[in-house]
Design a protein around this motif. Structure first.
Motif, PDB file in Angstrom:
ATOM      1  N   GLY A   8       0.771  -1.234   0.000  1.00  0.00           N
ATOM      2  CA  GLY A   8       0.000   0.000   0.000  1.00  0.00           C
ATOM      3  C   GLY A   8       0.799   1.279   0.000  1.00  0.00           C
ATOM      4  N   GLY A   9       2.113   1.211   0.083  1.00  0.00           N
ATOM      5  CA  GLY A   9       2.905   2.431   0.056  1.00  0.00           C
ATOM      6  C   GLY A   9       2.942   3.036  -1.340  1.00  0.00           C
ATOM      7  N   GLY A  10       3.574   4.204  -1.439  1.00  0.00           N
ATOM      8  CA  GLY A  10       3.689   4.843  -2.732  1.00  0.00           C
ATOM      9  C   GLY A  10       3.921   6.324  -2.627  1.00  0.00           C
ATOM     10  N   VAL A  12       2.400  10.121  -3.045  1.00  0.00           N
ATOM     11  CA  VAL A  12       1.122  10.829  -2.975  1.00  0.00           C
ATOM     12  C   VAL A  12       1.398  12.307  -2.766  1.00  0.00           C
ATOM     13  CG1 VAL A  12       0.880  10.472  -0.483  1.00  0.00           C
ATOM     14  CG2 VAL A  12      -1.169  10.803  -1.888  1.00  0.00           C
ATOM     15  N   SER A  17      -4.243  10.685   0.410  1.00  0.00           N
ATOM     16  CA  SER A  17      -4.460   9.554   1.305  1.00  0.00           C
ATOM     17  C   SER A  17      -3.797   8.292   0.773  1.00  0.00           C
ATOM     18  CB  SER A  17      -5.964   9.273   1.456  1.00  0.00           C
ATOM     19  OG  SER A  17      -6.634  10.364   2.027  1.00  0.00           O
ATOM     20  N   LEU A  18      -3.422   7.439   1.706  1.00  0.00           N
ATOM     21  CA  LEU A  18      -2.925   6.105   1.393  1.00  0.00           C
ATOM     22  C   LEU A  18      -3.428   5.151   2.458  1.00  0.00           C
ATOM     23  CD1 LEU A  18       0.861   6.563   0.438  1.00  0.00           C
ATOM     24  CD2 LEU A  18      -0.985   5.832  -1.097  1.00  0.00           C
ATOM     25  N   ARG A  19      -3.555   3.881   2.079  1.00  0.00           N
ATOM     26  CA  ARG A  19      -3.927   2.855   3.045  1.00  0.00           C
ATOM     27  C   ARG A  19      -2.886   1.753   3.003  1.00  0.00           C
ATOM     28  NH1 ARG A  19      -8.555  -1.721   3.200  1.00  0.00           N
ATOM     29  NH2 ARG A  19      -9.128  -1.608   5.408  1.00  0.00           N
ATOM     30  N   LEU A  20      -2.261   1.514   4.146  1.00  0.00           N
ATOM     31  CA  LEU A  20      -1.284   0.437   4.273  1.00  0.00           C
ATOM     32  C   LEU A  20      -1.964  -0.801   4.854  1.00  0.00           C
ATOM     33  CD1 LEU A  20       1.776   2.354   5.793  1.00  0.00           C
ATOM     34  CD2 LEU A  20       1.118   2.100   3.383  1.00  0.00           C
ATOM     35  N   GLN A  81      -4.899   3.633   7.773  1.00  0.00           N
ATOM     36  CA  GLN A  81      -5.481   4.601   6.853  1.00  0.00           C
ATOM     37  C   GLN A  81      -4.855   5.953   7.140  1.00  0.00           C
ATOM     38  OE1 GLN A  81      -7.788   4.234   4.272  1.00  0.00           O
ATOM     39  NE2 GLN A  81      -7.284   6.376   3.851  1.00  0.00           N
ATOM     40  N   ASN A  83      -4.719   9.854   6.089  1.00  0.00           N
ATOM     41  CA  ASN A  83      -5.377  10.959   5.393  1.00  0.00           C
ATOM     42  C   ASN A  83      -4.628  12.255   5.653  1.00  0.00           C
ATOM     43  OD1 ASN A  83      -7.425   9.156   4.578  1.00  0.00           O
ATOM     44  ND2 ASN A  83      -8.615   9.576   6.435  1.00  0.00           N
ATOM     45  N   VAL A 118       6.656   5.336   1.897  1.00  0.00           N
ATOM     46  CA  VAL A 118       5.609   6.333   1.693  1.00  0.00           C
ATOM     47  C   VAL A 118       6.291   7.669   1.430  1.00  0.00           C
ATOM     48  CG1 VAL A 118       3.743   7.631   2.785  1.00  0.00           C
ATOM     49  CG2 VAL A 118       3.901   5.144   3.111  1.00  0.00           C
TER      50      VAL A 118
END
Length: 122
Positions: A8-10, A12, A17-20, A81, A83, A118
């Motif tokens: 789920g990283g990346g 942004v 928002s990202l969800r791991l 999560q 945000n 992240v």
């Protein structure tokens, strides 16, 4: 052999928002506490959020109100999560789990995931 596998990283943009996710696999009796840590370049690893098996949570001050940790005990999975991400949230995020092996006599073992990057940048 117990493994924690994160995803789920990346990259942004700020405010995004990202969800791991982190799933534990292998043979064990029970997972106790789970958590997410992060380590930015040149800094020590720090606890971001933790959650007990019963769902009691705690957060690092700077992420309160922005990040939410949760878990699915049936899936042996913990989530984060994130945000309203900020550039200062940029780090490698690590999953941690306190796991009771079979026949351990109550002694748990600490396991870590491999980490997921992240990056918050415009």
């Amino acid at each position: 052999q117990v493994q924690l596998v994160e995803s789920g990283g990346g990259l942004v943009q700020p405010g995004g928002s990202l969800r791991l996710s982190c799933a534990a696999s292998g043979t064990f009796f029970r997972i106790k506490a789970m958590g997410w840590y992060r380590q930015a370049p040149g800094k020590q690893r720090e606890l971001v959020a933790g959650i007990t098996r019963g769902g009691i949570t705690n957060y690092e001050e700077s992420v309160k109100g922005r990040f939410t940790i949760s878990r699915d005990n049936a899936k042996n999975t913990v989530y984060l999560q994130m945000n309203r991400l900020r550039p200062e949230d940029t780090a490698v995020y690590y999953c941690n789990a306190d796991i009771l092996p079979y026949g351990s006599g109550g002694r748990s073992v600490d396991y870590w995931g491999q980490g997921t990057q992240v990056t918050v940048s415009s």
